[in-house]
Design a protein around this motif. Sequence first.
Motif, PDB file in Angstrom:
ATOM      1  N   TYR A 260      51.812  39.801  54.134  1.00 45.52           N
ATOM      2  CA  TYR A 260      52.089  38.392  53.855  1.00 45.52           C
ATOM      3  C   TYR A 260      52.375  38.193  52.370  1.00 45.52           C
ATOM      4  CZ  TYR A 260      50.783  36.665  58.498  1.00 45.52           C
ATOM      5  OH  TYR A 260      50.737  36.401  59.848  1.00 45.52           O
ATOM      6  N   GLN A 261      51.556  38.849  51.544  1.00 44.69           N
ATOM      7  CA  GLN A 261      51.728  38.694  50.097  1.00 44.69           C
ATOM      8  C   GLN A 261      53.136  39.140  49.686  1.00 44.69           C
ATOM      9  OE1 GLN A 261      49.560  37.209  48.298  1.00 44.69           O
ATOM     10  NE2 GLN A 261      50.308  37.543  46.239  1.00 44.69           N
TER      11      GLN A 261
ATOM     12  N   LEU B 183      48.950  40.039  39.332  1.00 42.39           N
ATOM     13  CA  LEU B 183      47.608  39.782  38.790  1.00 42.39           C
ATOM     14  C   LEU B 183      46.540  40.474  39.630  1.00 42.39           C
ATOM     15  CD1 LEU B 183      45.562  38.262  36.943  1.00 42.39           C
ATOM     16  CD2 LEU B 183      45.654  36.392  38.605  1.00 42.39           C
TER      17      LEU B 183
ATOM     18  N   LEU C  81      57.061  31.191  45.165  1.00 42.42           N
ATOM     19  CA  LEU C  81      57.447  30.027  45.969  1.00 42.42           C
ATOM     20  C   LEU C  81      57.424  28.784  45.080  1.00 42.42           C
ATOM     21  CD1 LEU C  81      55.171  30.796  49.051  1.00 42.42           C
ATOM     22  CD2 LEU C  81      57.654  30.566  49.187  1.00 42.42           C
TER      23      LEU C  81
ATOM     24  N   GLU D 177      37.708  38.420  40.861  1.00 42.92           N
ATOM     25  CA  GLU D 177      36.954  38.149  42.097  1.00 42.92           C
ATOM     26  C   GLU D 177      37.721  38.635  43.331  1.00 42.92           C
ATOM     27  OE1 GLU D 177      36.728  34.059  43.310  1.00 42.92           O
ATOM     28  OE2 GLU D 177      38.438  33.521  42.083  1.00 42.92           O
TER      29      GLU D 177
ATOM     30  N   ASN E 238      39.103  37.577  46.117  1.00 42.16           N
ATOM     31  CA  ASN E 238      39.530  36.346  46.794  1.00 42.16           C
ATOM     32  C   ASN E 238      40.558  36.652  47.879  1.00 42.16           C
ATOM     33  OD1 ASN E 238      41.443  37.134  44.976  1.00 42.16           O
ATOM     34  ND2 ASN E 238      41.905  35.103  44.209  1.00 42.16           N
ATOM     35  N   PHE E 239      40.080  37.270  48.952  1.00 43.74           N
ATOM     36  CA  PHE E 239      40.969  37.612  50.056  1.00 43.74           C
ATOM     37  C   PHE E 239      40.727  36.660  51.232  1.00 43.74           C
ATOM     38  CE2 PHE E 239      39.767  41.773  48.091  1.00 43.74           C
ATOM     39  CZ  PHE E 239      40.992  42.059  47.515  1.00 43.74           C
ATOM     40  N   ASP E 240      41.785  36.472  52.017  1.00 41.82           N
ATOM     41  CA  ASP E 240      41.647  35.683  53.242  1.00 41.82           C
ATOM     42  C   ASP E 240      40.773  36.474  54.219  1.00 41.82           C
ATOM     43  OD1 ASP E 240      41.945  34.439  55.697  1.00 41.82           O
ATOM     44  OD2 ASP E 240      44.041  33.899  55.343  1.00 41.82           O
ATOM     45  N   PRO E 241      39.614  35.924  54.589  1.00 44.14           N
ATOM     46  CA  PRO E 241      38.689  36.695  55.431  1.00 44.14           C
ATOM     47  C   PRO E 241      39.177  36.927  56.857  1.00 44.14           C
ATOM     48  CG  PRO E 241      37.876  34.464  55.095  1.00 44.14           C
ATOM     49  CD  PRO E 241      39.090  34.597  54.237  1.00 44.14           C
ATOM     50  N   PHE E 242      40.222  36.210  57.271  1.00 47.78           N
ATOM     51  CA  PHE E 242      40.681  36.330  58.658  1.00 47.78           C
ATOM     52  C   PHE E 242      41.783  37.381  58.847  1.00 47.78           C
ATOM     53  CE2 PHE E 242      39.235  31.925  58.020  1.00 47.78           C
ATOM     54  CZ  PHE E 242      38.152  31.950  58.882  1.00 47.78           C
ATOM     55  N   LEU E 243      42.250  37.945  57.734  1.00 50.75           N
ATOM     56  CA  LEU E 243      43.369  38.885  57.837  1.00 50.75           C
ATOM     57  C   LEU E 243      42.915  40.323  57.646  1.00 50.75           C
ATOM     58  CD1 LEU E 243      46.071  37.058  55.660  1.00 50.75           C
ATOM     59  CD2 LEU E 243      45.806  37.002  58.130  1.00 50.75           C
TER      60      LEU E 243
ATOM     61  N   GLU F 138      46.752  33.441  46.268  1.00 49.62           N
ATOM     62  CA  GLU F 138      47.832  34.311  46.763  1.00 49.62           C
ATOM     63  C   GLU F 138      49.140  33.528  46.822  1.00 49.62           C
ATOM     64  OE1 GLU F 138      46.397  35.700  50.523  1.00 49.62           O
ATOM     65  OE2 GLU F 138      45.062  37.174  49.611  1.00 49.62           O
TER      66      GLU F 138
ATOM     67  N   ARG G  13      47.304  44.571  46.005  1.00 50.17           N
ATOM     68  CA  ARG G  13      47.895  43.240  46.152  1.00 50.17           C
ATOM     69  C   ARG G  13      48.706  42.857  44.915  1.00 50.17           C
ATOM     70  NH1 ARG G  13      44.026  38.181  47.305  1.00 50.17           N
ATOM     71  NH2 ARG G  13      43.602  38.494  45.104  1.00 50.17           N
TER      72      ARG G  13
ATOM     73  N   GLY H 160      59.965  33.963  51.804  1.00 49.50           N
ATOM     74  CA  GLY H 160      58.631  33.522  51.395  1.00 49.50           C
ATOM     75  C   GLY H 160      58.147  32.355  52.238  1.00 49.50           C
TER      76      GLY H 160
ATOM     77  N   ARG I   3      36.046  42.414  54.497  1.00 50.97           N
ATOM     78  CA  ARG I   3      34.579  42.387  54.456  1.00 50.97           C
ATOM     79  C   ARG I   3      33.976  43.742  54.839  1.00 50.97           C
ATOM     80  NH1 ARG I   3      33.588  36.271  56.615  1.00 50.97           N
ATOM     81  NH2 ARG I   3      33.819  35.335  54.562  1.00 50.97           N
TER      82      ARG I   3
ATOM     83  N   HIS J 208      37.653  29.750  49.610  1.00 51.69           N
ATOM     84  CA  HIS J 208      37.588  31.198  49.368  1.00 51.69           C
ATOM     85  C   HIS J 208      38.437  31.611  48.171  1.00 51.69           C
ATOM     86  CE1 HIS J 208      35.326  32.374  52.923  1.00 51.69           C
ATOM     87  NE2 HIS J 208      36.062  31.553  53.631  1.00 51.69           N
ATOM     88  N   ASN J 209      39.176  30.682  47.654  1.00 51.42           N
ATOM     89  CA  ASN J 209      40.083  30.893  46.525  1.00 51.42           C
ATOM     90  C   ASN J 209      41.233  31.839  46.850  1.00 51.42           C
ATOM     91  OD1 ASN J 209      40.932  30.179  44.008  1.00 51.42           O
ATOM     92  ND2 ASN J 209      39.778  31.769  42.937  1.00 51.42           N
ATOM     93  N   HIS J 210      41.510  32.081  48.118  1.00 48.23           N
ATOM     94  CA  HIS J 210      42.693  32.897  48.398  1.00 48.23           C
ATOM     95  C   HIS J 210      43.970  32.052  48.379  1.00 48.23           C
ATOM     96  CE1 HIS J 210      42.955  31.679  52.648  1.00 48.23           C
ATOM     97  NE2 HIS J 210      41.667  31.888  52.744  1.00 48.23           N
TER      98      HIS J 210
ATOM     99  N   ARG K  22      52.186  32.859  58.732  1.00 46.80           N
ATOM    100  CA  ARG K  22      50.742  33.007  58.538  1.00 46.80           C
ATOM    101  C   ARG K  22      49.991  31.780  59.062  1.00 46.80           C
ATOM    102  NH1 ARG K  22      47.822  34.667  52.911  1.00 46.80           N
ATOM    103  NH2 ARG K  22      45.878  33.573  53.192  1.00 46.80           N
TER     104      ARG K  22
ATOM    105  N   LEU L 174      47.260  41.232  55.080  1.00 47.09           N
ATOM    106  CA  LEU L 174      47.095  40.574  53.776  1.00 47.09           C
ATOM    107  C   LEU L 174      48.204  40.997  52.797  1.00 47.09           C
ATOM    108  CD1 LEU L 174      43.552  40.279  52.515  1.00 47.09           C
ATOM    109  CD2 LEU L 174      45.255  40.926  50.874  1.00 47.09           C
TER     110      LEU L 174
ATOM    111  N   SER M 260      52.556  33.252  43.722  1.00 41.12           N
ATOM    112  CA  SER M 260      53.833  33.740  44.260  1.00 41.12           C
ATOM    113  C   SER M 260      55.003  32.945  43.674  1.00 41.12           C
ATOM    114  CB  SER M 260      53.823  33.589  45.776  1.00 41.12           C
ATOM    115  OG  SER M 260      54.047  32.239  46.125  1.00 41.12           O
TER     116      SER M 260
ATOM    117  N   TYR N 234      55.703  36.485  50.588  1.00 35.72           N
ATOM    118  CA  TYR N 234      55.811  35.351  49.655  1.00 35.72           C
ATOM    119  C   TYR N 234      56.751  35.686  48.493  1.00 35.72           C
ATOM    120  CZ  TYR N 234      51.385  34.121  51.916  1.00 35.72           C
ATOM    121  OH  TYR N 234      50.395  33.865  52.827  1.00 35.72           O
TER     122      TYR N 234
END
Lengths: 256, 242
Positions: B103-104, B84, A100, B88, B90-95, A94, B151, A7, B137, A89-91, A14, B100, A98, B107
């Motif tokens: 990585y999840q 969960l 962690l 909303e 709530n995803f990382d917009p860069f991945l 994630e 996810r 993790g 997006r 963004h509230n991500h 990332r 995504l 977890s 973790y």
Amino acid sequence: MITNPIGVLALSKREIVRFLSVASQTVFPPLMASLLFMYIFGVAIGSRIDFSATGLSYLGFIVPGLMTMHLISSAYENTTSSLFIARWHNHIQEVLLSPLSYFEMVLGLLAGGVARGVIVCLGVYGVSWLFTALPVQHPFLLLFFIVTISVIFSCAGMMGALWAEDFNMLSVWSIYVIVPLVLMGGVFHPMTMLPEAVRHISRFNPMHYLVNGMRYSVTGVSDSPLLVCALISLALALGTFFATVYMFRVGYKLRT
Amino acid sequence: MRDSERAISIKGLTKYYGKLQALDNISLDIKRGDFFGFLGPNGAGKTTTINVLTGLSNFQKGEVKVFGYDTTREYTRTRRLIGLCAQEFNFDPFLTIHQLLAYQAGYFGIPPREAAQRSDELLERFQLIEKRNVKHRALSGGMKKRLLMCRALIHDPEILILDEPTAGCDLELKFLIWDYLAQLNKEGKTIFLTTHYMEEAEKLCKTIGIINHGRIVRIGDRQTLLKDKSLEAVFMEVTGLE
């Protein structure tokens, strides 16, 4: 203390990939700025300054200062932007959802700041060889200062990102606190050049000890005792790290 | 009921946002393998309860356990057991979507190769595999809903918590999600679902709880709770809504 190494590695990867994928904005600008600083201040102006009393050329004097300055700003900016955007963004959920531990979360987020700081710092040192040969006098000490300083400002960046409510607040600490303290900490000047009163005040500026620790590691010359520099750097690294872990544990602006 | 048989156990949970009391001494036991529907008007405390369960909210009083583990003291264990699916996007917009999920999974301690495999399996199952290399997006609303489910399931949790998973979905997607949830429950997963759709709760849930103004006002298994009334009628009665 690490029970979820995969993790931590995933989060670290990332964070590192994040800044490397935009290296033109995160890695190269400080190298370009250093190149210009070294040429203008070190070569063009510095060659006319009599700096023989310090045992260094002016260029040799400012190289460790520039390394420290960009190490600090890169480490700070990396964690600040990464964590604040994740909150925005509230991500960040994630990570928060977890398994962690809070210690591991901070460790993973820290990795990006430390990696960016180290890459930029070594890059600045590499750039300096275009102008002057400056062999590192104490490589292990240099490693110690690079790691502790990058930890301090990566953690400070996380604290700033947690504290900030919007993008304006995000830059407050950097613009009004960190950059002035770093510049006054001796990036471009030795303490002996300062008026007596300012010199005394500078003794309370922690950046002075960080800059001088780095300078001693690279050149063997310092304005302050090495042990004091090392202890201050270590104490600040531990202090900021555990303060950040504590903020995650209590959920400061992370949990409702 | 033994602790290990209680998927979720909440005792005397009280939560304030400043001076506003969001949860008022709620207690709740959900057994392993249950399909629990949590209903209530907007602002009743459904999402707050979920946030407390998952560790996204602190609380002032009470005890929350997941399979006998305390969610505050043993959070690294309880978070491993829960997936969960939030409201909303709530995803990382860069991945990309695949990154995504990978990585999840990471973790949660899943090694990269297995993470990639699980990610592809879920994307396949939720008909998103063709989008694996795009960013979220570029997805439609329905696709994003499915991505939220992927996810939540990437670490194969024992408990799946869904906060209004079918809100805003078209019929086709709604039925796909219903079928998938019923199947997961049949496979032994405990499901905790909040919804505003009575039909959804009646169709899927074995146990139903209704919350209003931060208090649980009715709870029981579906047959006992409904007897000769519709869920809508019971809901109206206990929440005082007309």
